[in-house]
Design an enzyme around this catalytic site. Sequence first.
Site, PDB file in Angstrom:
ATOM      1  N   HIS A  64     -16.398  32.608 -18.938  1.00 33.68           N
ATOM      2  CA  HIS A  64     -16.904  34.085 -18.847  1.00 33.68           C
ATOM      3  C   HIS A  64     -16.294  34.962 -19.841  1.00 33.68           C
ATOM      4  O   HIS A  64     -14.919  34.678 -20.288  1.00 33.68           O
ATOM      5  CB  HIS A  64     -16.649  34.665 -17.659  1.00 33.68           C
ATOM      6  CG  HIS A  64     -17.241  35.726 -17.025  1.00 33.68           C
ATOM      7  ND1 HIS A  64     -17.286  36.916 -17.750  1.00 33.68           N
ATOM      8  CD2 HIS A  64     -18.153  35.964 -16.063  1.00 33.68           C
ATOM      9  CE1 HIS A  64     -18.172  37.852 -17.119  1.00 33.68           C
ATOM     10  NE2 HIS A  64     -18.346  37.231 -15.943  1.00 33.68           N
ATOM     11  N   GLY A 108     -15.362  29.868 -16.063  1.00 36.43           N
ATOM     12  CA  GLY A 108     -16.804  29.529 -15.606  1.00 36.43           C
ATOM     13  C   GLY A 108     -17.577  28.660 -16.353  1.00 36.43           C
ATOM     14  O   GLY A 108     -18.593  28.076 -15.905  1.00 36.43           O
ATOM     15  N   TYR A 138     -12.270  33.559  -7.257  1.00 34.47           N
ATOM     16  CA  TYR A 138     -13.690  32.676  -7.596  1.00 34.47           C
ATOM     17  C   TYR A 138     -14.372  33.102  -6.385  1.00 34.47           C
ATOM     18  O   TYR A 138     -14.054  33.320  -5.156  1.00 34.47           O
ATOM     19  CB  TYR A 138     -13.379  31.244  -8.090  1.00 34.47           C
ATOM     20  CG  TYR A 138     -14.357  30.778  -8.862  1.00 34.47           C
ATOM     21  CD1 TYR A 138     -14.315  31.661 -10.142  1.00 34.47           C
ATOM     22  CD2 TYR A 138     -15.359  29.625  -8.456  1.00 34.47           C
ATOM     23  CE1 TYR A 138     -15.286  30.795 -11.065  1.00 34.47           C
ATOM     24  CE2 TYR A 138     -16.218  29.474  -9.586  1.00 34.47           C
ATOM     25  CZ  TYR A 138     -16.164  29.801 -10.700  1.00 34.47           C
ATOM     26  OH  TYR A 138     -16.966  29.344 -11.851  1.00 34.47           O
TER      27      TYR A 138
HETATM   28  O1  YXS Z   1      -9.534  38.146 -31.237  1.00 33.63           O
HETATM   29  P1  YXS Z   1     -10.845  37.789 -31.383  1.00 33.63           P
HETATM   30  O2  YXS Z   1     -11.837  38.933 -31.510  1.00 33.63           O
HETATM   31  O3  YXS Z   1     -10.894  36.949 -32.574  1.00 33.63           O
HETATM   32  O4  YXS Z   1     -11.472  36.793 -30.405  1.00 33.63           O
HETATM   33  C1  YXS Z   1     -10.604  35.789 -29.952  1.00 33.63           C
HETATM   34  C2  YXS Z   1     -10.820  35.803 -28.585  1.00 33.63           C
HETATM   35  O5  YXS Z   1     -10.644  37.167 -27.816  1.00 33.63           O
HETATM   36  C3  YXS Z   1     -12.092  35.266 -28.200  1.00 33.63           C
HETATM   37  N1  YXS Z   1     -12.278  34.787 -26.734  1.00 33.63           N
HETATM   38  C4  YXS Z   1     -12.688  35.301 -25.709  1.00 33.63           C
HETATM   39  N2  YXS Z   1     -13.642  36.458 -25.586  1.00 33.63           N
HETATM   40  C5  YXS Z   1     -13.843  36.781 -24.417  1.00 33.63           C
HETATM   41  N3  YXS Z   1     -13.894  35.837 -23.424  1.00 33.63           N
HETATM   42  C6  YXS Z   1     -13.269  34.572 -23.404  1.00 33.63           C
HETATM   43  N4  YXS Z   1     -13.217  33.933 -22.286  1.00 33.63           N
HETATM   44  C7  YXS Z   1     -12.622  34.281 -24.772  1.00 33.63           C
HETATM   45  N5  YXS Z   1     -11.858  33.151 -25.111  1.00 33.63           N
HETATM   46  C8  YXS Z   1     -11.604  33.632 -26.507  1.00 33.63           C
HETATM   47  O6  YXS Z   1     -12.408  34.367 -29.235  1.00 33.63           O
HETATM   48  C9  YXS Z   1     -11.615  34.473 -30.302  1.00 33.63           C
HETATM   49  C10 YXS Z   1     -10.801  33.260 -30.632  1.00 33.63           C
HETATM   50  O7  YXS Z   1      -9.941  33.114 -29.473  1.00 33.63           O
HETATM   51  P2  YXS Z   1      -8.493  32.395 -29.778  1.00 33.63           P
HETATM   52  O8  YXS Z   1      -7.798  33.221 -30.883  1.00 33.63           O
HETATM   53  O9  YXS Z   1      -7.791  32.625 -28.358  1.00 33.63           O
HETATM   54  O10 YXS Z   1      -8.906  30.977 -30.084  1.00 33.63           O
HETATM   55  P3  YXS Z   1      -7.984  29.829 -29.772  1.00 33.63           P
HETATM   56  O11 YXS Z   1      -8.737  28.578 -30.344  1.00 33.63           O
HETATM   57  O12 YXS Z   1      -6.645  29.888 -30.095  1.00 33.63           O
HETATM   58  O13 YXS Z   1      -7.906  29.438 -28.310  1.00 33.63           O
HETATM   59  C11 YXS Z   1      -8.975  28.963 -27.648  1.00 33.63           C
HETATM   60  C12 YXS Z   1      -8.906  29.128 -26.001  1.00 33.63           C
HETATM   61  C13 YXS Z   1     -10.251  28.945 -25.535  1.00 33.63           C
HETATM   62  C14 YXS Z   1      -7.938  28.300 -25.707  1.00 33.63           C
HETATM   63  C15 YXS Z   1      -8.614  30.618 -25.988  1.00 33.63           C
HETATM   64  O14 YXS Z   1      -9.556  31.586 -26.812  1.00 33.63           O
HETATM   65  C16 YXS Z   1      -8.527  30.943 -24.437  1.00 33.63           C
HETATM   66  O15 YXS Z   1      -7.616  30.650 -23.710  1.00 33.63           O
HETATM   67  N6  YXS Z   1      -9.418  31.672 -23.948  1.00 33.63           N
HETATM   68  C17 YXS Z   1      -9.587  32.090 -22.659  1.00 33.63           C
HETATM   69  C18 YXS Z   1      -9.958  30.685 -21.493  1.00 33.63           C
HETATM   70  C19 YXS Z   1     -10.128  31.397 -20.383  1.00 33.63           C
HETATM   71  O16 YXS Z   1      -9.144  31.537 -19.597  1.00 33.63           O
HETATM   72  N7  YXS Z   1     -11.433  31.587 -19.917  1.00 33.63           N
HETATM   73  C20 YXS Z   1     -11.668  31.964 -18.468  1.00 33.63           C
HETATM   74  C21 YXS Z   1     -12.594  33.420 -18.643  1.00 33.63           C
HETATM   75  S1  YXS Z   1     -12.815  34.200 -17.051  1.00 33.63           S
HETATM   76  C22 YXS Z   1     -13.814  33.126 -16.366  1.00 33.63           C
HETATM   77  O17 YXS Z   1     -14.559  32.117 -16.928  1.00 33.63           O
HETATM   78  C23 YXS Z   1     -14.218  33.269 -14.844  1.00 33.63           C
HETATM   79  C24 YXS Z   1     -14.285  34.786 -14.511  1.00 33.63           C
HETATM   80  S2  YXS Z   1     -12.893  32.748 -13.771  1.00 33.63           S
HETATM   81  O18 YXS Z   1     -11.702  33.377 -14.489  1.00 33.63           O
HETATM   82  O19 YXS Z   1     -13.343  32.772 -12.571  1.00 33.63           O
HETATM   83  O20 YXS Z   1     -13.083  31.134 -14.080  1.00 33.63           O
END
Ligand code: YXS
Length: 259
Positions: A64, A108, A138
Site C-alpha cells: 500500500h 498489502g 489488517y
Molecule cells: O524517498 P523517495 O521519495 O525516494 O521514496 C522511497 C520510498 O519512500 C518509496 N516507497 C514507498 N512509498 C509509499 N509507500 C510504500 N509502501 C513505499 N515503499 C517505498 O520508494 C522510494 C524508494 O524506497 P527505499 O529507498 O526504501 O527503497 P529500498 O530499495 O531501499 O527499500 C525497498 C523496501 C521495499 C524494502 C522499502 O522501501 C520498504 O521497506 N518499504 C515499505 C514496505 C512496507 O512496509 N510496506 C507496507 C505498506 S502498508 C501496507 O501495505 C498495508 C496497509 S499493511 O500495513 O496493512 O500491510
Amino acid sequence: MAFILTEKRDSTGIITLNHAEKRNALSETLIEEITAALEGFRALDIRAVVLRAQPGIKVWSAGHDVNELPVRGRDPLGWNDPLRILIRSLQEFPAPVIGLIEGSVWGGACEAAMACDILIATPEATFAITPAKLGVPYNLGGLMTLINMIPLPIVKEMLFTAQPLPAEQALNLGIINYIKPNDEIESFVLDMAQRISGNSPLSISSMKDSLRLLSSAHAVTPDLFEKIQGMRRIVYDSEDYQEGIRAFREKRMPKFPGK
Ligand code: YXS
C-alpha cells in the site's frame, strides 16, 4: 505517466507494474490503472492474465502507498479503499490471474499476490506481511484472503514478526505453485497461460467464482463483525498507528507506545 504496462499475447493479457522508483507501491493511481486494464481485458476475450513487475526487479511491490494511508480516525482498509478494490478485481476477474513474482513483496502487495489464482516465483522472491510494522489493523476480508492461502501458525508468524517468508518455504507450504529461475519463469508462466486459454473459459470462470464464494463462506454474525471492527478501530485511532506512519515518513524505526 503510466504506472503499469499492458500487453496482449494471443488470449493472454499481461499487466506489468512499472513504477520502480516508488518500488511499485500500490497507490490509488496505480491501482486504478490495473483495474482499468482488467476491465479492458474483459472486452478482449482474454482467457488468462499475468500480473508481474519489470523483469529482474528487486522489489515486486512495496505494498500500500503509505503516503495515502489516512492520518487518523478512519479505517485505512475500508471496503472502498484502493487496496480492497484491487483485491476484489483480481479475485472477481472471470479468467485466471497468474502472479509472476520476482523480488520482494510487502504488506498489502502480499495479499494482492495471494489474490491471484496461481503464483509462480523466482528463488529470490520473498513475502512480508507488515501491518504490525506500521501499527495498521489488517481488515477482515484481508485476513480471510491470508488464512485461505496460508496455514494459521504461519499467518500468525508472518503478521506478528512482519518478516519476509522465503519463496522456498512458501512453496513447501503450498502458497506458491512453482519456483522457476529468472531465465525460465516468463516462458513457463506464458506456457501455462496458453494451456489455460485452450480450455473452456465458461467452465473455468464458473469454477473460479464458485471457489471464491465457497472459500469466503464463513458465518460472521453481526456481533462478531462489530466486535472485530471495534478492536480494529482502537488500533487505527491509536498512537501506535500515528507512530507507524510518522516513522515511515521520517525513514526511521518506529517506537510504539502500545496505546
Ligand atoms: O524517498 P523517495 O521519495 O525516494 O521514496 C522511497 C520510498 O519512500 C518509496 N516507497 C514507498 N512509498 C509509499 N509507500 C510504500 N509502501 C513505499 N515503499 C517505498 O520508494 C522510494 C524508494 O524506497 P527505499 O529507498 O526504501 O527503497 P529500498 O530499495 O531501499 O527499500 C525497498 C523496501 C521495499 C524494502 C522499502 O522501501 C520498504 O521497506 N518499504 C515499505 C514496505 C512496507 O512496509 N510496506 C507496507 C505498506 S502498508 C501496507 O501495505 C498495508 C496497509 S499493511 O500495513 O496493512 O500491510
